[in-house]
Design a protein around this motif. Sequence first.
Motif, PDB file in Angstrom:
ATOM      1  N   ARG A  18      -7.314  -5.907   2.838  1.00  0.00           N
ATOM      2  CA  ARG A  18      -7.805  -6.634   4.109  1.00  0.00           C
ATOM      3  C   ARG A  18      -6.624  -6.687   5.016  1.00  0.00           C
ATOM      4  O   ARG A  18      -6.699  -6.569   6.117  1.00  0.00           O
ATOM      5  N   SER A  19      -5.523  -7.043   4.082  1.00  0.00           N
ATOM      6  CA  SER A  19      -3.943  -7.438   5.065  1.00  0.00           C
ATOM      7  C   SER A  19      -3.652  -5.934   5.672  1.00  0.00           C
ATOM      8  O   SER A  19      -3.356  -6.089   6.855  1.00  0.00           O
ATOM      9  N   ALA A  20      -3.844  -5.020   4.852  1.00  0.00           N
ATOM     10  CA  ALA A  20      -3.403  -3.537   5.667  1.00  0.00           C
ATOM     11  C   ALA A  20      -4.367  -3.177   6.675  1.00  0.00           C
ATOM     12  O   ALA A  20      -3.813  -2.666   7.846  1.00  0.00           O
ATOM     13  N   MET A  26      -3.861   1.961  -1.034  1.00  0.00           N
ATOM     14  CA  MET A  26      -3.067   2.285   0.175  1.00  0.00           C
ATOM     15  C   MET A  26      -2.500   3.682   0.463  1.00  0.00           C
ATOM     16  O   MET A  26      -2.444   4.215   1.321  1.00  0.00           O
ATOM     17  N   PHE A  27      -2.137   4.342  -0.758  1.00  0.00           N
ATOM     18  CA  PHE A  27      -1.301   5.604  -0.676  1.00  0.00           C
ATOM     19  C   PHE A  27      -2.386   6.372  -0.321  1.00  0.00           C
ATOM     20  O   PHE A  27      -2.052   7.445   0.686  1.00  0.00           O
ATOM     21  N   TRP A  28      -3.648   6.438  -0.689  1.00  0.00           N
ATOM     22  CA  TRP A  28      -4.489   7.577  -0.365  1.00  0.00           C
ATOM     23  C   TRP A  28      -5.096   7.432   1.227  1.00  0.00           C
ATOM     24  O   TRP A  28      -5.694   8.534   1.765  1.00  0.00           O
ATOM     25  N   GLU A  50      -1.399  -1.443   8.919  1.00  0.00           N
ATOM     26  CA  GLU A  50      -0.005  -0.953   8.239  1.00  0.00           C
ATOM     27  C   GLU A  50      -0.393  -0.623   6.840  1.00  0.00           C
ATOM     28  O   GLU A  50      -1.068  -1.311   6.150  1.00  0.00           O
ATOM     29  N   ARG A  51       0.417   0.659   6.566  1.00  0.00           N
ATOM     30  CA  ARG A  51      -0.002   1.371   5.315  1.00  0.00           C
ATOM     31  C   ARG A  51       1.434   1.316   4.235  1.00  0.00           C
ATOM     32  O   ARG A  51       1.433   1.120   3.154  1.00  0.00           O
ATOM     33  N   ALA A  65      -6.121  -8.864  -6.259  1.00  0.00           N
ATOM     34  CA  ALA A  65      -4.957  -8.693  -5.254  1.00  0.00           C
ATOM     35  C   ALA A  65      -5.183  -7.390  -4.514  1.00  0.00           C
ATOM     36  O   ALA A  65      -5.032  -7.302  -3.132  1.00  0.00           O
ATOM     37  N   MET A  66      -5.924  -6.429  -5.069  1.00  0.00           N
ATOM     38  CA  MET A  66      -6.140  -5.165  -4.226  1.00  0.00           C
ATOM     39  C   MET A  66      -7.031  -5.365  -2.873  1.00  0.00           C
ATOM     40  O   MET A  66      -6.953  -4.891  -2.105  1.00  0.00           O
TER      41      MET A  66
END
Length: 437
Positions: A309-311, A362-364, A316-317, A303-304
């Motif tokens: 890849r989607s982000a 994604m946060f970092w 988009e984050r 999932a990660m």
Amino acid sequence: MNTHPHNVAAGTGIVESADAVYRRIAWRFLPLLFACYVVAYLDRVNVGFARLQMLNDLQFSEAVYGLGAGMFFVGYFFFEVPSNLLLHRLGARRWIARIMITWAVLSMCTAWVSTPLHFYIVRFLLGIAEAGFYPGMLLYLTYWFPSHRRGRMVALLTAGNPVSGIIGGPLSGYIMTATAGLAGMQGWQWLFILEALPGILLGVMVYRRLDDKVAHATWLTVEERSQVQFDLDIDSKTRTHGSVSQVFGSGRVWLLALILFGIIMGSYALSFWQPTIIKGTGIKSPALIGLMTTIPYTAALIAMLLIGRSADKRRERRWHVIVPGLFAAGGFVLCANTAGSAMLSMLGLTMVAVGIVSALPMFWALPTSFLGGAGAAAGIALINSTANLAGFVSPTVIGWLKGQTGTLSSGLYLVAGSLTLSAFLIWAFIPARVVNH
């Protein structure tokens, strides 16, 4: 106008040449840093597996275990910022090697604790020893990769978290089962000894392998070093927080620390209590419990990568942190209401792992987009160390609540609430123009 010879011909073979240079840099450092992160995370959370045996052997209560597990993060908090500033000043090669070797030795010492005080002291010293490690690696990546290339590197590095879970569960369960009684020691003691040894070896490899800065990379040509440095110099002009004083006075930095605190609450609730949740379904064998922990982490790794890849594709984050965080919160609520069902417990744990492991990289992407220079060293460390106090709060409060109520449910609801709050703070206070780049 950009007149650097390696950048004037975008869309030509010169861009491909730049890609090749950064691939060489990634292959030079990333496998080693990845292995270090896997071992570091394993040494940090293997106390969750040791708990299955050591509580009975040492007559520790749930509250003693929770406080001891959390003491790591007290030492970690106080020494995180100084450690990262020393890394920035002394160089990554020496400092990361020092971190790894000292934490491995202290992790090994946990095998000989015999009282709650011994347990608290060793865990506190272990936190001091490891302080600065993960933010130090994030900082190190900023020395080699401009921001538009660094997101994937951070995601690959952070993949060490689920990989540690995939490897660590079966390995810890096997060690505790196979070594029980060997040389007069219990399986949980051998767990701390054997899983600490790779940290020493990797520390030596870090000292021999890492280069502190681009100028030291003799394995790159002069032109390649010039190209990378030029990219980094251009990237540095977008940084708004370049000094330590700017970081400590920044409301944005403290808000990010609070948001990460909520996510970390969930991360360590999973790490420290997953074996206990599985055991609560009636499964008693440490080896089988270890095997079952691979299911959530395998799903989380897949999932990660897909969410990362989607982000990147959508640039988009914000929602790529919010949605996984809420998904993990739902998983904790499910775990609190499974009534001993192995299937529902595993579904809830899988939701938790998928959500948390996907949200963290994604946060970092956010703080590294506006922190630079000494400000990056201090800011990344400040956010990480403050947020990692959740590593103290999470096991301590959950352990106390379990001792008071006899169940994990109230603690799991608390963690679900912290994840929901973090998602709300991102939605309400972090503008999309800051996050999406």
